[in-house]
Every structure is written in C-alpha cells, then in structure tokens.
Design a protein around this motif. Structure first.
Motif, mmCIF file in Angstrom:
data_model
loop_
_atom_site.group_PDB
_atom_site.id
_atom_site.type_symbol
_atom_site.label_atom_id
_atom_site.label_comp_id
_atom_site.label_asym_id
_atom_site.label_seq_id
_atom_site.Cartn_x
_atom_site.Cartn_y
_atom_site.Cartn_z
ATOM 1 N N MET A 1 37.769 40.107 47.245
ATOM 2 C CA MET A 1 37.403 38.713 47.379
ATOM 3 C C MET A 1 36.176 38.624 48.283
ATOM 4 S SD MET A 1 39.664 35.498 48.780
ATOM 5 C CE MET A 1 39.928 36.171 50.406
ATOM 6 N N ASP A 2 35.289 37.730 47.914
ATOM 7 C CA ASP A 2 34.093 37.473 48.703
ATOM 8 C C ASP A 2 34.221 36.073 49.296
ATOM 9 O OD1 ASP A 2 31.433 38.060 49.655
ATOM 10 O OD2 ASP A 2 30.708 36.617 48.173
ATOM 11 N N LEU A 16 35.197 30.812 48.104
ATOM 12 C CA LEU A 16 35.963 32.017 47.803
ATOM 13 C C LEU A 16 35.697 32.444 46.361
ATOM 14 C CD1 LEU A 16 39.424 30.906 49.281
ATOM 15 C CD2 LEU A 16 37.496 31.935 50.473
ATOM 16 N N SER A 17 35.520 33.738 46.168
ATOM 17 C CA SER A 17 35.358 34.243 44.800
ATOM 18 C C SER A 17 36.126 35.546 44.653
ATOM 19 C CB SER A 17 33.880 34.440 44.464
ATOM 20 O OG SER A 17 33.281 35.351 45.347
ATOM 21 N N GLY A 18 36.565 35.792 43.430
ATOM 22 C CA GLY A 18 37.342 36.994 43.148
ATOM 23 C C GLY A 18 38.829 36.688 43.107
ATOM 24 N N GLY A 48 34.760 30.088 42.335
ATOM 25 C CA GLY A 48 34.697 31.499 41.959
ATOM 26 C C GLY A 48 36.013 32.241 42.082
ATOM 27 N N LEU A 49 37.078 31.540 42.483
ATOM 28 C CA LEU A 49 38.373 32.202 42.642
ATOM 29 C C LEU A 49 39.044 32.324 41.276
ATOM 30 C CD1 LEU A 49 40.080 33.350 44.997
ATOM 31 C CD2 LEU A 49 41.403 31.234 44.892
ATOM 32 N N GLY A 79 39.525 25.946 39.597
ATOM 33 C CA GLY A 79 39.560 26.300 38.177
ATOM 34 C C GLY A 79 40.943 26.103 37.582
ATOM 35 N N ASP A 80 41.002 26.086 36.261
ATOM 36 C CA ASP A 80 42.261 25.828 35.554
ATOM 37 C C ASP A 80 43.347 26.850 35.892
ATOM 38 O OD1 ASP A 80 41.172 23.585 34.362
ATOM 39 O OD2 ASP A 80 40.660 24.619 32.491
#
Length: 101
Positions: A1-2, A16-18, A48-49, A79-80
């Motif tokens: 995670m970034d 947050l992403s990943g 981005g999560l 996101g969904d």
C-alpha cells in the motif's frame, strides 16, 4: 500500500492506494500515531484502494475512534469493491463516506 499525505492547517488528507491488509495496515497505524497531533479533520482518499481486509477495517475503526475525540474523519472517492466491503460489514453505518458526485 502506498500512502500520500497532504496537510493544510488542521486538515490531514491521506490518499491510500493498493491493498490494506495485515501486512500494510500497520504502516497506516504508525503514520496516524505520528501525524494526528493538531488534526481536527482527517480525509481519507480511497480512490486508489483496491482491497481492504479485516486488519484494514480494524485500522479504520481505530482512526474513527481517535478522530471522534479530535474532530471528524471522512472517506472520499470510495470505489465499488471497498464500498461493498463497508456495506457487508456494517462499517458504512458509522463511517462518513462522501458520495461520488
């Protein structure tokens, strides 16, 4: 995670992403422990999560409890896939999730 962070005054925004799971959730927890001093608004950008596991949900629960005493926390760009997890676990009933515009 970034995790990308941006602070403006008493507002802290974390993008947050990943994947947020047992391996990456401690990174989020450590960052919050260091950065929440003086914060009255915590914004979590989850665009981005891709996935959140139970360890990630636990981390959000801890963050929510801390921010309840300091100010407010809201989630944006959920996101969904992640939204479905929040709904299935009941987290959507107590997290502030901003709707997509």
């Amino acid at each position: 995670m970034d995790i990308k962070q941006e602070r403006q005054g008493t507002t802290l925004k974390l993008a947050l992403s990943g994947r947020m799971d047992a391996v990456t959730a401690p990174q989020f927890n450590t960052l919050l422990e260091k950065e929440l001093d003086g914060v009255t608004e915590l914004i979590l950008d989850l665009a981005g999560l891709e996935y959140i596991a139970s360890a990630g949900l636990h981390s959000l629960l801890i963050a929510q409890k801390r921010m309840k005493h300091l100010g407010e926390m809201k989630l944006i760009h959920v996101g969904d896939n992640v939204r479905d997890i929040f709904e299935m676990t009941g987290f959507s009933s107590f997290l502030t999730i901003e709707s997509a515009e």
